[in-house]
Structures are given as structure tokens and as C-alpha cells.
Design a protein around this motif. Structure first.
Motif, PDB file in Angstrom:
ATOM      1  N   ILE A 132      84.264  86.628 -53.177  1.00  0.00           N
ATOM      2  CA  ILE A 132      83.321  85.854 -53.991  1.00  0.00           C
ATOM      3  C   ILE A 132      84.054  84.764 -54.759  1.00  0.00           C
ATOM      4  CG2 ILE A 132      81.816  85.998 -56.024  1.00  0.00           C
ATOM      5  CD1 ILE A 132      80.848  88.718 -54.889  1.00  0.00           C
ATOM      6  N   MET A 133      85.203  85.090 -55.335  1.00  0.00           N
ATOM      7  CA  MET A 133      85.977  84.074 -56.071  1.00  0.00           C
ATOM      8  C   MET A 133      86.442  82.947 -55.143  1.00  0.00           C
ATOM      9  SD  MET A 133      85.911  84.764 -59.143  1.00  0.00           S
ATOM     10  CE  MET A 133      84.883  86.064 -59.732  1.00  0.00           C
ATOM     11  N   LEU A 134      86.921  83.305 -53.960  1.00  0.00           N
ATOM     12  CA  LEU A 134      87.321  82.281 -53.001  1.00  0.00           C
ATOM     13  C   LEU A 134      86.131  81.410 -52.579  1.00  0.00           C
ATOM     14  CD1 LEU A 134      89.822  84.006 -50.535  1.00  0.00           C
ATOM     15  CD2 LEU A 134      90.233  81.991 -51.923  1.00  0.00           C
ATOM     16  N   ALA A 135      84.983  82.028 -52.351  1.00  0.00           N
ATOM     17  CA  ALA A 135      83.804  81.277 -51.925  1.00  0.00           C
ATOM     18  C   ALA A 135      83.341  80.308 -53.015  1.00  0.00           C
ATOM     19  CB  ALA A 135      82.669  82.237 -51.555  1.00  0.00           C
ATOM     20  N   SER A 139      83.473  76.337 -52.522  1.00  0.00           N
ATOM     21  CA  SER A 139      82.231  75.560 -52.577  1.00  0.00           C
ATOM     22  C   SER A 139      82.332  74.407 -53.562  1.00  0.00           C
ATOM     23  CB  SER A 139      81.051  76.459 -52.950  1.00  0.00           C
ATOM     24  OG  SER A 139      80.843  77.421 -51.961  1.00  0.00           O
ATOM     25  N   ILE A 140      82.910  74.667 -54.718  1.00  0.00           N
ATOM     26  CA  ILE A 140      83.047  73.610 -55.739  1.00  0.00           C
ATOM     27  C   ILE A 140      84.014  72.524 -55.263  1.00  0.00           C
ATOM     28  CG2 ILE A 140      83.898  73.149 -58.069  1.00  0.00           C
ATOM     29  CD1 ILE A 140      82.742  75.955 -58.827  1.00  0.00           C
ATOM     30  N   ILE A 141      85.169  72.921 -54.732  1.00  0.00           N
ATOM     31  CA  ILE A 141      86.154  71.935 -54.267  1.00  0.00           C
ATOM     32  C   ILE A 141      85.601  71.134 -53.084  1.00  0.00           C
ATOM     33  CG2 ILE A 141      88.416  71.675 -53.169  1.00  0.00           C
ATOM     34  CD1 ILE A 141      89.290  74.128 -54.881  1.00  0.00           C
ATOM     35  N   GLN A 164      74.757  77.182 -51.813  1.00  0.00           N
ATOM     36  CA  GLN A 164      75.867  77.661 -50.995  1.00  0.00           C
ATOM     37  C   GLN A 164      76.597  78.801 -51.703  1.00  0.00           C
ATOM     38  OE1 GLN A 164      79.124  74.925 -50.326  1.00  0.00           O
ATOM     39  NE2 GLN A 164      79.654  75.901 -48.390  1.00  0.00           N
ATOM     40  N   ILE A 165      76.797  78.670 -52.995  1.00  0.00           N
ATOM     41  CA  ILE A 165      77.463  79.727 -53.768  1.00  0.00           C
ATOM     42  C   ILE A 165      76.610  80.995 -53.780  1.00  0.00           C
ATOM     43  CG2 ILE A 165      78.134  80.416 -56.111  1.00  0.00           C
ATOM     44  CD1 ILE A 165      79.142  77.508 -56.500  1.00  0.00           C
ATOM     45  N   ILE A 166      75.329  80.857 -54.044  1.00  0.00           N
ATOM     46  CA  ILE A 166      74.439  82.032 -54.088  1.00  0.00           C
ATOM     47  C   ILE A 166      74.385  82.713 -52.723  1.00  0.00           C
ATOM     48  CG2 ILE A 166      72.032  82.756 -54.359  1.00  0.00           C
ATOM     49  CD1 ILE A 166      71.825  80.532 -56.545  1.00  0.00           C
TER      50      ILE A 166
END
Length: 185
Positions: A132-135, A139-141, A164-166
Motif C-alpha cells: 500500500i505504501m509503495l502504491a 501513484s503520487i510520483i 488510482q490510490i483507492i
């Protein structure tokens, strides 16, 4: 009333042979070549996801419904950095081909390769939390770089990144445990 009247259930021997051969091939691939099975499965998941989203052009393309992030992180965690890199590259290319737009490929392709490689190099105690942290970070980057280099619109970028994050959190939370169980069989 005959319910089967409209269905052709006549299966020729040749068709039955090919169906059984396909099922046995898939099962043997899973049993004996688990890495190859999962790589092919994850690539097909990306391809199918791209086709589904591309058929709903007006609705889904502005949202971040994609399977490449999930499959890349999973492949890296489960099979190492090289397989993670390969799944990231092939998954993103298959998604671009199936969606028939590759405008962001120059920006996202190296990012997915890096994501798969990075996921393969870290060895967390909790794969779900780390995934989850990697995703979220990815997504932000990815969205920031796509926005900067491809002159994105702020509202569209925010909506895409948020969904995309959700979506990635939901996929990772529910499918990581199932997939890791299958890998360990």
C-alpha cells in the motif's frame, strides 16, 4: 419448454481435446512453473483491465482503475526485482496497447520498471502495508511527473490519482493475501 434448445451443446472430440489440453496445460504450468504462470496471469490481468476500461471510454478513463500497479508490486515482492521489472514493463505496455493510447508511456514505463525492481529489493514483514505504501508513493510520483511533462489538467490529475490510490489499496488489501497463498502452494 426446452431450455437448451437455443444452446449448441454439441462438442466435437477435437474441441473437447483442445479444452482438456488447455486445462491440463494451465494446471501443469501452475504446478511446475509457478513463476511463469503468475507472470502470464498478471500480464493477462493488465491486458484484460485495459480492454475493460477502454470500452468504457467516457466513464472510466478519467479514473485510475488499472491493475499494473498491483501486479508490478506483487511480482516484485513474490518473485524478485527482475520479474517485478519485467511485469512492470510488459504490464504497462499491454495496458497501453489494449487501451489504444500510449501518450504517457514515455513517462510511466520507466516508473513501472523502477517500481517492480524496488518492490523486489525490499523484504517487509507485512507485504500488504508495504504494498500500500509503495502504491501510494508510486501513484503520487507518477501523476506528478505525468502532469508536469504532459501538461495535464489539475482536476483530472487529482481525480485519477485519488481513484488510482483507492483502487490499488483495495486490490492490495484483498488480493495480496490470496495471491501469496497461491504462490506458496
Amino acid at each position: 419448454m426446452n431450455l437448451f434448445r437455443n444452446f449448441n451443446l454439441n462438442i466435437e472430440r477435437r474441441s473437447l481435446f483442445f479444452i482438456l489440453f488447455g486445462i491440463i496445460s494451465i494446471l501443469s504450468l501452475f504446478i511446475f512453473f509457478r513463476v511463469a504462470f503468475f507472470v502470464i496471469f498478471l500480464i493477462m490481468l493488465n491486458l484484460a483491465g485495459g480492454f475493460i476500461v477502454s470500452r468504457q471510454r467516457m466513464v472510466l478513463t478519467m479514473f485510475g482503475f488499472e491493475f499494473v500497479t498491483f501486479s508490478t508490486i506483487f511480482a516484485g515482492f513474490a518473485f524478485g526485482p527482475i520479474i517485478g521489472l519485467i511485469v512492470g514493463l510488459l504490464g504497462r505496455m499491454c495496458e497501453a496497447i489494449s487501451m489504444k493510447h500510449s501518450f504517457s508511456l514515455a513517462v510511466t514505463l520507466p516508473l513501472y520498471a523502477a517500481l517492480g525492481f524496488l518492490a523486489g529489493t525490499i523484504h517487509p514483514n507485512n507485504f500488504v502495508s508495504a504494498g500500500i505504501m509503495l502504491a501510494i508513493a508510486f501513484s503520487i510520483i507518477s501523476s506528478a511527473l505525468t502532469f508536469i511533462f504532459l501538461q495535464g489538467r489539475p482536476i483530472t490529475t487529482i481525480v485519477f490519482t485519488t481513484t488510482q490510490i483507492i483502487f490499488s489499496i483495495l486490490l492490495i488489501s484483498y488480493l495480496f493475501p490470496v495471491f501469496f497463498t497461491l504462490v506458496k502452494l
